[in-house]
Write a protein that holds these residues in place. Structure first.
Motif, mmCIF file in Angstrom:
data_model
loop_
_atom_site.group_PDB
_atom_site.id
_atom_site.type_symbol
_atom_site.label_atom_id
_atom_site.label_comp_id
_atom_site.label_asym_id
_atom_site.label_seq_id
_atom_site.Cartn_x
_atom_site.Cartn_y
_atom_site.Cartn_z
ATOM 1 N N UNK A 100 0.827 -1.202 0.000
ATOM 2 C CA UNK A 100 0.000 0.000 0.000
ATOM 3 C C UNK A 100 0.871 1.265 0.000
ATOM 4 N N UNK A 101 1.947 1.241 0.772
ATOM 5 C CA UNK A 101 2.826 2.407 0.842
ATOM 6 C C UNK A 101 3.363 2.771 -0.547
ATOM 7 N N UNK A 102 3.822 1.765 -1.280
ATOM 8 C CA UNK A 102 4.383 2.008 -2.619
ATOM 9 C C UNK A 102 3.331 2.638 -3.520
ATOM 10 N N UNK A 103 2.117 2.105 -3.501
ATOM 11 C CA UNK A 103 1.105 2.586 -4.431
ATOM 12 C C UNK A 103 0.559 3.959 -4.037
ATOM 13 N N UNK A 104 0.520 4.250 -2.743
ATOM 14 C CA UNK A 104 0.078 5.581 -2.320
ATOM 15 C C UNK A 104 1.074 6.636 -2.786
ATOM 16 N N UNK A 105 2.352 6.333 -2.707
ATOM 17 C CA UNK A 105 3.367 7.272 -3.184
ATOM 18 C C UNK A 105 3.157 7.547 -4.677
ATOM 19 N N UNK A 106 2.889 6.481 -5.433
ATOM 20 C CA UNK A 106 2.647 6.650 -6.872
ATOM 21 C C UNK A 106 1.431 7.547 -7.104
ATOM 22 N N UNK A 107 0.357 7.309 -6.347
ATOM 23 C CA UNK A 107 -0.861 8.112 -6.494
ATOM 24 C C UNK A 107 -0.614 9.576 -6.129
ATOM 25 N N UNK A 108 0.131 9.795 -5.052
ATOM 26 C CA UNK A 108 0.417 11.171 -4.624
ATOM 27 C C UNK A 108 1.220 11.929 -5.673
ATOM 28 N N UNK A 109 2.147 11.232 -6.323
ATOM 29 C CA UNK A 109 2.965 11.881 -7.348
ATOM 30 C C UNK A 109 2.133 12.189 -8.598
ATOM 31 N N UNK A 110 1.291 11.244 -9.007
ATOM 32 C CA UNK A 110 0.523 11.409 -10.239
ATOM 33 C C UNK A 110 -0.585 12.449 -10.115
ATOM 34 N N UNK A 123 -4.579 18.889 -18.586
ATOM 35 C CA UNK A 123 -5.335 19.241 -17.385
ATOM 36 C C UNK A 123 -6.655 18.470 -17.401
ATOM 37 N N UNK A 124 -6.791 17.491 -16.499
ATOM 38 C CA UNK A 124 -7.956 16.611 -16.491
ATOM 39 C C UNK A 124 -8.895 16.855 -15.320
ATOM 40 N N UNK A 125 -8.500 17.679 -14.354
ATOM 41 C CA UNK A 125 -9.381 17.962 -13.221
ATOM 42 C C UNK A 125 -9.712 16.706 -12.433
ATOM 43 N N UNK A 126 -10.986 16.530 -12.111
ATOM 44 C CA UNK A 126 -11.401 15.400 -11.285
ATOM 45 C C UNK A 126 -11.155 14.067 -11.981
ATOM 46 N N UNK A 127 -11.208 14.033 -13.307
ATOM 47 C CA UNK A 127 -10.925 12.792 -14.031
ATOM 48 C C UNK A 127 -9.455 12.399 -13.881
ATOM 49 N N UNK A 128 -8.580 13.377 -13.733
ATOM 50 C CA UNK A 128 -7.172 13.074 -13.493
ATOM 51 C C UNK A 128 -6.966 12.331 -12.191
ATOM 52 N N UNK A 129 -7.748 12.708 -11.156
ATOM 53 C CA UNK A 129 -7.660 11.993 -9.880
ATOM 54 C C UNK A 129 -8.094 10.547 -10.044
ATOM 55 N N UNK A 130 -9.104 10.310 -10.873
ATOM 56 C CA UNK A 130 -9.574 8.940 -11.117
ATOM 57 C C UNK A 130 -8.510 8.113 -11.827
ATOM 58 N N UNK A 131 -7.878 8.689 -12.861
ATOM 59 C CA UNK A 131 -6.828 7.955 -13.577
ATOM 60 C C UNK A 131 -5.654 7.623 -12.665
ATOM 61 N N UNK A 132 -5.276 8.566 -11.798
ATOM 62 C CA UNK A 132 -4.168 8.318 -10.880
ATOM 63 C C UNK A 132 -4.502 7.173 -9.927
ATOM 64 N N UNK A 133 -5.728 7.143 -9.435
ATOM 65 C CA UNK A 133 -6.148 6.082 -8.522
ATOM 66 C C UNK A 133 -6.130 4.724 -9.199
ATOM 67 N N UNK A 134 -6.667 4.647 -10.418
ATOM 68 C CA UNK A 134 -6.720 3.364 -11.127
ATOM 69 C C UNK A 134 -5.323 2.857 -11.455
ATOM 70 N N UNK A 135 -4.442 3.747 -11.888
ATOM 71 C CA UNK A 135 -3.070 3.314 -12.212
ATOM 72 C C UNK A 135 -2.382 2.744 -10.977
ATOM 73 N N UNK A 136 -2.511 3.443 -9.847
ATOM 74 C CA UNK A 136 -1.842 2.981 -8.632
ATOM 75 C C UNK A 136 -2.465 1.684 -8.119
ATOM 76 N N UNK A 137 -3.786 1.522 -8.262
ATOM 77 C CA UNK A 137 -4.441 0.262 -7.868
ATOM 78 C C UNK A 137 -3.974 -0.887 -8.756
ATOM 79 N N UNK A 138 -3.786 -0.615 -10.035
ATOM 80 C CA UNK A 138 -3.306 -1.663 -10.940
ATOM 81 C C UNK A 138 -1.908 -2.122 -10.540
ATOM 82 N N UNK A 139 -1.055 -1.169 -10.180
ATOM 83 C CA UNK A 139 0.285 -1.522 -9.712
ATOM 84 C C UNK A 139 0.205 -2.381 -8.455
ATOM 85 N N UNK A 140 -0.680 -2.004 -7.524
ATOM 86 C CA UNK A 140 -0.850 -2.780 -6.302
ATOM 87 C C UNK A 140 -1.338 -4.188 -6.594
ATOM 88 N N UNK A 141 -2.222 -4.314 -7.579
ATOM 89 C CA UNK A 141 -2.752 -5.631 -7.951
ATOM 90 C C UNK A 141 -1.647 -6.540 -8.469
#
Length: 489
Positions: free
Chosen positions: A191-201, A214-232
């Motif tokens: 979790x620590x590794x993926x949270x760092x990735x999310x915070x950076x993105x 500039x993606x606004x709220x959709x950018x937050x969604x993409x960052x979350x999905x990418x970091x979750x995929x890494x965690x998976x």
């Protein structure tokens, strides 16, 4: 060479982590004292949940800086994300309980079979729910209502999250299965590794820094999905290798419909609990939204703060779930009861103290998330209404964890839904008509008190003592001869 270097790096990190945290091999959940193993089991869960919440807090902070509309949109979207995940989250909870009880019964083959089947059915469920969410986001948001610009932002966020739902589910399953085994450190590190990735993105995708749009709220969604995929990817690799925690086997992942029945008997009530909770949160939004964007923003900040403040209680509840499950699997019901009672007392004391600090620092806490004076004032009132009842939330989560560990997931669901559906929502509805939005804040305080009283009284009945989900030795259950697991009273 690369693999050996990575292994040395991981081993070095783990040595340093183990200076604070303790591995499962260093404490026994089914014998000896209770506080020490419960502490070492729960502490990494506290950190993991804190990191988990960091996803939401980081999104909230960055989107709050982006615009008030984006902040309100994430507040509207989050309950629906919770709703979609809750529909299938019971599968991972069932897997955790089944692994814990079989480990307690010293049957690792059954534990590994349970884990493998849980992963399979969780992936299937996540694909179905992701498709459902993507196709029905608009209808779900229409039920809530709200300003048009806020709804538009929430729609884009939810569609992206729905497309990545399989990654959201897979990591929850990894954490649950490892926790059932008794390893809570490995999920914390991943979790620590993926949270760092999310915070950076996050800021790059939200604001369009560097080469990113500039993606606004959709950018937050993409960052979350990418970091979750890494965690998976990391989590599944760990479980297939089997050198940390429970192991899964590809040969045991073909869907076993007879075992699905056992997973569903334990998991469906847990899904009902989580889904009922998420529906209550959505219905609460329908009470909040008529008061306007500023109140929605203050509500979002308050709820996010509670998600952080209640982390110790939720973590200890999960620790109790594992400890009670392993002790019941080992036939140690009395020890399971002592662990649950100890956790309830400890969490009441800790969270009561946190409540005092929160009451005193309420305006400064809200100001972290918004510089709007009106949002700060409304959020301050929210925190001060609820802070005196924090200790009772600790009691509530401890006893719920005891019920889940015993396999009484339907009882845990009944307690949770009663607290939200029969107390919080009706009080919020009627009190907001008399007191305005402060009536909603009052409902949170009243329901926290009621939830603790209901959980304590039901646990004292002792109906959880007769539950066991373990099978006779061997891989895979015998569908015609197994006793059905008790999940109801």
């Amino acid at each position: 060479m690369a693999d050996s270097g990575l292994d040395r790096l991981v081993a070095g990190v783990r040595r340093r982590v183990n200076m604070v945290f303790k591995d499962r091999e260093e404490f026994d959940l089914t014998s000896g004292d209770i506080p020490r193993p419960l502490f070492y089991l729960s502490l990494p869960i506290v950190v993991t949940n804190l990191l988990q919440t960091a996803y939401n807090l980081v999104d909230t902070i960055w989107l709050g800086q982006y615009s008030e509309t984006a902040l309100a949109a994430i507040g509207m979207a989050f309950p629906l994300v919770f709703f979609l995940i809750s529909l299938g989250l019971g599968i991972s909870i069932a897997g955790s309980i089944l692994v814990a009880q079989n480990i307690g019964a010293d049957d690792e083959e059954q534990a590994e079979f349970a884990a493998s089947q849980t992963v399979t059915f969780a992936i299937i469920a996540s694909l179905l729910l992701g498709a459902f969410g993507y196709l029905n986001v608009g209808r779900l948001l229409d039920l809530i209502g709200g300003p048009e610009n806020v709804v538009a932002g929430a729609t884009g966020y939810l569609q992206i999250i729905s497309l990545g739902m399989v990654f959201m589910f897979a990591f929850f399953v990894f954490m649950s299965l490892m926790r059932g085994y008794g390893d809570t450190i490995t999920p914390m590190l991943v979790m620590f590794v993926t949270v760092v990735v999310n915070m950076v993105l996050d800021p790059f995708l939200i604001f369009g820094w560097w080469v990113f749009p500039e993606l606004g709220i959709e950018g937050a969604a993409y960052a979350t999905i990418f970091s979750r995929a890494l965690a998976t990817v990391i989590g599944m690799a760990i479980m297939f290798r089997g050198n940390r925690g429970v192991q899964i086997h590809l040969s045991e992942m073909w869907p076993d419909l007879s075992y699905l029945r056992k997973i569903l008997r334990v998991g469906v009530p847990a899904s009902i609990e989580n889904t009922g909770n998420s529906i209550a949160v959505v219905l609460m939004l329908t009470i909040v939204t008529p008061f306007g964007e500023t109140v929605i923003a203050a509500y979002t900040v308050g709820v996010r703060m509670f998600s952080v403040i209640f982390l110790p209680a939720i973590a200890v509840g999960r620790g109790v779930e594992t400890m009670a499950g392993q002790n019941i699997g080992a036939g140690e019901q009395e020890r399971a009861g002592r662990a649950t009672n100890f956790a309830a007392k400890a969490m009441f004391g800790v969270l009561a103290a946190v409540g005092v600090l929160t009451w005193l620092g309420a305006p400064n806490i809200v100001a972290i998330f918004s510089d709007d004076p009106e949002v700060v004032e409304i959020g301050r009132l929210f925190l001060r209404y609820v802070a005196p009842t924090f200790g009772f939330t600790g009691i509530f989560h401890a006893y719920k964890g005891g019920f889940r560990g015993a396999g009484k997931t339907l009882t845990a669901a009944a307690i949770s839904i009663s607290m939200l559906g029969l107390v919080r929502l009706p009080v919020a509805w009627f009190a907001s008509g008399e007191m305005g939005y402060e009536g909603i804040w009052l409902a949170f305080a009243v329901s926290n008190l009621a939830g603790a009283a209901i959980a304590f009284a039901w646990y004292r009945l002792g109906t959880w003592r007769d539950a066991s989900l373990t099978d006779a030795p061997g891989v895979g259950p015998a569908p015609d001869t197994d006793a059905e697991p008790a999940t109801d009273d």
